[in-house]
Design an enzyme around this catalytic site. Structure first.
Site, PDB file in Angstrom:
ATOM      1  N   LYS A  22      36.799  39.931  51.330  1.00 27.77           N
ATOM      2  CA  LYS A  22      35.954  39.056  50.500  1.00 27.77           C
ATOM      3  C   LYS A  22      36.773  37.885  49.953  1.00 27.77           C
ATOM      4  O   LYS A  22      36.359  36.732  50.023  1.00 27.77           O
ATOM      5  CB  LYS A  22      35.364  39.857  49.332  1.00 27.77           C
ATOM      6  CG  LYS A  22      34.737  38.996  48.258  1.00 27.77           C
ATOM      7  CD  LYS A  22      34.155  39.813  47.128  1.00 27.77           C
ATOM      8  CE  LYS A  22      35.077  40.073  45.974  1.00 27.77           C
ATOM      9  NZ  LYS A  22      35.362  38.927  45.106  1.00 27.77           N
ATOM     10  N   ASN A  23      37.937  38.199  49.405  1.00 25.53           N
ATOM     11  CA  ASN A  23      38.706  37.157  48.713  1.00 25.53           C
ATOM     12  C   ASN A  23      39.379  36.168  49.660  1.00 25.53           C
ATOM     13  O   ASN A  23      39.935  35.170  49.208  1.00 25.53           O
ATOM     14  CB  ASN A  23      39.748  37.788  47.777  1.00 25.53           C
ATOM     15  CG  ASN A  23      39.094  38.368  46.539  1.00 25.53           C
ATOM     16  OD1 ASN A  23      37.898  38.215  46.331  1.00 25.53           O
ATOM     17  ND2 ASN A  23      39.895  39.043  45.716  1.00 25.53           N
ATOM     18  N   CYS A 117      34.176  36.218  31.283  1.00 25.82           N
ATOM     19  CA  CYS A 117      33.947  37.204  32.309  1.00 25.82           C
ATOM     20  C   CYS A 117      34.358  38.531  31.715  1.00 25.82           C
ATOM     21  O   CYS A 117      35.246  38.578  30.860  1.00 25.82           O
ATOM     22  CB  CYS A 117      34.814  36.843  33.509  1.00 25.82           C
ATOM     23  SG  CYS A 117      35.150  38.158  34.634  1.00 25.82           S
ATOM     24  N   ARG A 122      39.721  34.422  31.763  1.00 25.93           N
ATOM     25  CA  ARG A 122      39.820  33.745  33.062  1.00 25.93           C
ATOM     26  C   ARG A 122      39.579  32.227  33.009  1.00 25.93           C
ATOM     27  O   ARG A 122      38.626  31.710  33.601  1.00 25.93           O
ATOM     28  CB  ARG A 122      38.883  34.399  34.074  1.00 25.93           C
ATOM     29  CG  ARG A 122      39.261  35.841  34.320  1.00 25.93           C
ATOM     30  CD  ARG A 122      38.344  36.517  35.292  1.00 25.93           C
ATOM     31  NE  ARG A 122      38.763  36.377  36.677  1.00 25.93           N
ATOM     32  CZ  ARG A 122      38.169  37.022  37.677  1.00 25.93           C
ATOM     33  NH1 ARG A 122      37.160  37.797  37.460  1.00 25.93           N
ATOM     34  NH2 ARG A 122      38.601  36.865  38.898  1.00 25.93           N
ATOM     35  N   ASP A 305      43.320  44.515  41.466  1.00 26.53           N
ATOM     36  CA  ASP A 305      42.050  44.951  42.047  1.00 26.53           C
ATOM     37  C   ASP A 305      42.090  46.398  42.546  1.00 26.53           C
ATOM     38  O   ASP A 305      41.060  46.926  42.977  1.00 26.53           O
ATOM     39  CB  ASP A 305      41.645  44.018  43.213  1.00 26.53           C
ATOM     40  CG  ASP A 305      41.115  42.689  42.704  1.00 26.53           C
ATOM     41  OD1 ASP A 305      40.933  42.538  41.485  1.00 26.53           O
ATOM     42  OD2 ASP A 305      40.899  41.779  43.538  1.00 26.53           O
ATOM     43  N   ILE A 327      47.589  41.588  34.369  1.00 25.88           N
ATOM     44  CA  ILE A 327      46.939  40.353  34.850  1.00 25.88           C
ATOM     45  C   ILE A 327      45.721  39.977  33.996  1.00 25.88           C
ATOM     46  O   ILE A 327      45.578  38.836  33.583  1.00 25.88           O
ATOM     47  CB  ILE A 327      46.484  40.491  36.330  1.00 25.88           C
ATOM     48  CG1 ILE A 327      47.616  41.031  37.206  1.00 25.88           C
ATOM     49  CG2 ILE A 327      45.918  39.183  36.860  1.00 25.88           C
ATOM     50  CD1 ILE A 327      48.712  40.063  37.536  1.00 25.88           C
ATOM     51  N   ARG A 397      28.626  43.089  45.522  1.00 26.68           N
ATOM     52  CA  ARG A 397      29.346  41.807  45.596  1.00 26.68           C
ATOM     53  C   ARG A 397      30.596  41.940  46.460  1.00 26.68           C
ATOM     54  O   ARG A 397      31.075  40.954  47.009  1.00 26.68           O
ATOM     55  CB  ARG A 397      29.774  41.350  44.190  1.00 26.68           C
ATOM     56  CG  ARG A 397      28.631  40.843  43.330  1.00 26.68           C
ATOM     57  CD  ARG A 397      29.176  40.234  42.053  1.00 26.68           C
ATOM     58  NE  ARG A 397      30.392  39.493  42.336  1.00 26.68           N
ATOM     59  CZ  ARG A 397      31.524  39.599  41.655  1.00 26.68           C
ATOM     60  NH1 ARG A 397      31.597  40.377  40.600  1.00 26.68           N
ATOM     61  NH2 ARG A 397      32.580  38.910  41.998  1.00 26.68           N
TER      62      ARG A 397
HETATM   63  C1  UD1 Z   1      41.561  36.331  42.122  1.00 30.45           C
HETATM   64  C2  UD1 Z   1      40.686  37.328  42.858  1.00 30.45           C
HETATM   65  C3  UD1 Z   1      40.478  38.566  42.003  1.00 30.45           C
HETATM   66  C4  UD1 Z   1      41.820  39.143  41.568  1.00 30.45           C
HETATM   67  C5  UD1 Z   1      42.696  38.064  40.928  1.00 30.45           C
HETATM   68  C6  UD1 Z   1      44.112  38.548  40.641  1.00 30.45           C
HETATM   69  C7  UD1 Z   1      39.318  35.910  44.258  1.00 30.45           C
HETATM   70  C8  UD1 Z   1      37.970  35.354  44.549  1.00 30.45           C
HETATM   71  N1  UD1 Z   1      39.424  36.688  43.162  1.00 30.45           N
HETATM   72  O1  UD1 Z   1      40.846  35.948  40.943  1.00 30.45           O
HETATM   73  O2  UD1 Z   1      39.761  39.529  42.782  1.00 30.45           O
HETATM   74  O3  UD1 Z   1      41.596  40.170  40.619  1.00 30.45           O
HETATM   75  O4  UD1 Z   1      42.804  36.929  41.803  1.00 30.45           O
HETATM   76  O5  UD1 Z   1      44.720  38.994  41.798  1.00 30.45           O
HETATM   77  O6  UD1 Z   1      40.259  35.706  45.002  1.00 30.45           O
HETATM   78  N2  UD1 Z   1      44.674  32.006  34.702  1.00 30.45           N
HETATM   79  C9  UD1 Z   1      44.792  31.048  33.737  1.00 30.45           C
HETATM   80  N3  UD1 Z   1      44.458  29.746  34.054  1.00 30.45           N
HETATM   81  C10 UD1 Z   1      43.997  29.389  35.277  1.00 30.45           C
HETATM   82  C11 UD1 Z   1      43.858  30.376  36.257  1.00 30.45           C
HETATM   83  C12 UD1 Z   1      44.208  31.678  35.948  1.00 30.45           C
HETATM   84  O7  UD1 Z   1      45.196  31.333  32.612  1.00 30.45           O
HETATM   85  O8  UD1 Z   1      43.702  28.190  35.481  1.00 30.45           O
HETATM   86  C13 UD1 Z   1      45.059  33.413  34.412  1.00 30.45           C
HETATM   87  C14 UD1 Z   1      43.875  34.379  34.448  1.00 30.45           C
HETATM   88  O9  UD1 Z   1      43.181  34.413  33.220  1.00 30.45           O
HETATM   89  C15 UD1 Z   1      44.552  35.690  34.785  1.00 30.45           C
HETATM   90  C16 UD1 Z   1      45.696  35.256  35.716  1.00 30.45           C
HETATM   91  O10 UD1 Z   1      45.890  33.864  35.465  1.00 30.45           O
HETATM   92  O11 UD1 Z   1      45.104  36.277  33.629  1.00 30.45           O
HETATM   93  C17 UD1 Z   1      45.439  35.462  37.172  1.00 30.45           C
HETATM   94  O12 UD1 Z   1      44.153  34.969  37.505  1.00 30.45           O
HETATM   95  P1  UD1 Z   1      43.808  34.394  38.943  1.00 30.45           P
HETATM   96  O13 UD1 Z   1      44.857  34.761  39.914  1.00 30.45           O
HETATM   97  O14 UD1 Z   1      43.467  32.953  38.803  1.00 30.45           O
HETATM   98  O15 UD1 Z   1      42.481  35.197  39.274  1.00 30.45           O
HETATM   99  P2  UD1 Z   1      41.305  34.636  40.150  1.00 30.45           P
HETATM  100  O16 UD1 Z   1      41.839  33.637  41.111  1.00 30.45           O
HETATM  101  O17 UD1 Z   1      40.158  34.257  39.274  1.00 30.45           O
END
Ligand code: UD1
Length: 420
Positions: A22-23, A117, A122, A305, A327, A397
């Site tokens: 999915k990701n 969320c 996030r 995950d 995370i 999902r």
């Molecule tokens: C992706 C995955 C999700 C997985 C996660 C961590 C997809 C569609 N989803 O989510 O399944 O659980 O990676 O492996 O690929 N953060 C910030 N600022 C930002 C972006 C992130 O502070 O601009 C923080 C987030 O709050 C979190 C951490 O960074 O604490 C990691 O998040 P991130 O890797 O961005 O998760 P997603 O990409 O949303």
């Protein structure tokens, strides 16, 4: 709203075919926005999130053909709507992946902020910071990100933390930027690598794929490609835990063991016997699982995950374990539900302390996120009596035909459609 009825029974035995990740699928579908040609994808899992992405792209003007099983062709030659509304973003945070490619290709994008969320706040500040560094004008107003740039310019971007979709958004944007972009502290997740490989197949010039430093030489144009999506390591890991917990023996086909070494090591530590080939994993479990300590980290560390599923395995393990979630700040929502099934888990801050119990008992449970729901399903497989997992739209999902796949290896599991 559908629910699953699970009657705990014996070991799982047989063969399961793993679906595409999915990701990896979601960003790769968004990468189609970078070219006027067709991106022909295979091994696409037919999930709710994939359908939502198709809906978003179609609303923007894309032509999406998905008549054949696991194949999706996307052509973005006639994009006319550069805005993505809250109604679509709220059901799937990954819609934010529209931003980078749309801005790079069409010079403009307006997309709703994903908002809060259940598993944590996030934010998307890193996505925005990177695009601004590449010369975009970005305003956040009335809950929307409004971004503009005649042509993005290459930049040296050091990300404050490792973010998966943040890296993907900036990587896609940089492929069409003028000049060279360096992304430091980039995510190394296999799904990021899969996206990068697809972009290369489309004509992008990227160095450092799979490392924490990506160097992207912007090109004027990308072209179409045929691309097969990587196997889903989280779906694979979920089934591996289910087999280990039920003391079964199952071969997982169309898997990708190379992308999940840490998870396999932890299963070995729990006492599983594992054999792997290039695209298969054979798991056998003879005894009750041994407890394993977990600390979630960006790849190649232990994936967040998979945290809920390993916690469920620890719940019936022979001893105590400690699980640290680094995370996301609120990713223990499965804990109260597992405790209602007889588990013994205590949470202090970002750490869960699990004392293994011999038996779980079936109950009505409900989870508020995707992987937490999966952990409740596998708990139901080893619980005495009947477990009902409610609100399974979360599961839909991210897991393709989970009841069919588990049913084929001997689980007593049934979807109950409740008309609302
Ligand atoms: C992706 C995955 C999700 C997985 C996660 C961590 C997809 C569609 N989803 O989510 O399944 O659980 O990676 O492996 O690929 N953060 C910030 N600022 C930002 C972006 C992130 O502070 O601009 C923080 C987030 O709050 C979190 C951490 O960074 O604490 C990691 O998040 P991130 O890797 O961005 O998760 P997603 O990409 O949303």
């Amino acid at each position: 709203m559908d629910k699953l009825k699970i009657v705990g029974n014996g070991p799982l035995n047989g063969e399961i075919r793993i679906s595409g990740a999915k990701n990896a699928t979601l960003p790769i579908m968004c990468a189609a926005l970078l070219t006027d040609d067709t991106l022909a994808l295979s091994n696409v899992p037919m999930l709710k999130d994939v359908k939502t992405t198709i809906e978003v792209l179609e609303k923007m003007g894309a032509d999406v053909q998905s008549n054949q099983q696991d194949k999706v062709d996307i052509c973005c030659a006639s994009i006319h709507d550069l805005a993505v509304s809250y109604d679509l973003v709220k059901t799937m945070r990954a819609s934010i992946l529209i931003l980078g490619p749309t801005l790079a290709k069409f010079g403009e994008c307006q997309i709703s902020l994903p908002g809060g969320c259940t598993i944590g706040s996030r934010p998307v500040d890193q996505h925005i910071k990177g695009l601004i560094a590449m010369g975009a004008e970005v305003n956040v107003e009335h809950g929307y990100i409004k971004a503009k740039a005649k042509r993005l310019k290459g930049a040296h971007i050091i990300m404050d933390m490792v973010t998966v979709t943040g890296t993907e958004n900036l990587l896609m944007a940089a492929t069409l930027a003028e000049g060279v972009t360096i992304l430091e502290n980039a995510a190394k997740e296999p799904e990021v690598v899969d996206l990068a490989n697809c972009l290369v197949a489309m004509g992008a010039r990227i160095e450092g794929i799979g490392t924490g430093v990506l160097k992207i030489y912007g090109v004027d144009k990308l072209h179409g490609a045929e691309y097969s999506i990587l196997a889903d390591r989280i779906e694979t890991g979920t089934f591996l835990c289910a087999v280990a917990m039920t003391k079964g023996k199952v071969i997982l086909k169309n898997a990708h063991p190379e992308s999940m070494q840490f998870v396999l090591d932890k299963l070995l530590e729990a006492g599983a016997l594992i054999e792997t080939g290039k695209d298969w994993i054979l798991i056998e479990m003879k005894d009750r699982p041994k407890p394993v300590d977990i600390r979630t980290l960006p790849y190649p560390g232990f994936p967040t995950d998979m945290q809920a599923q390993f916690m469920t395995m620890n719940v019936i393990a022979d001893g105590s374990s400690k699980i640290v979630e680094t995370i996301f700040e609120n990713r223990f929502m499965h804990v109260p539900e597992l405790n209602r099934m007889g588990a013994n888990i205590e949470v202090e801050g970002n750490t869960a302390f699990v004392k293994g119990v011999e038996r779980l008992s079936g109950a009505k449970v409900m989870a508020t996120d995707l992987r937490a729901s999966a952990s409740l399903v596998i708990a139901g497989l080893v619980a005495d009596g009947i477990t009902y997992v409610e609100r399974i739209y979360h599961l839909d999902r991210g897991y393709e035909k989970i009841e069919e796949k588990l049913g084929n290896v001997g689980a007593n599991i049934e979807r109950i459609t409740v008309s609302s």
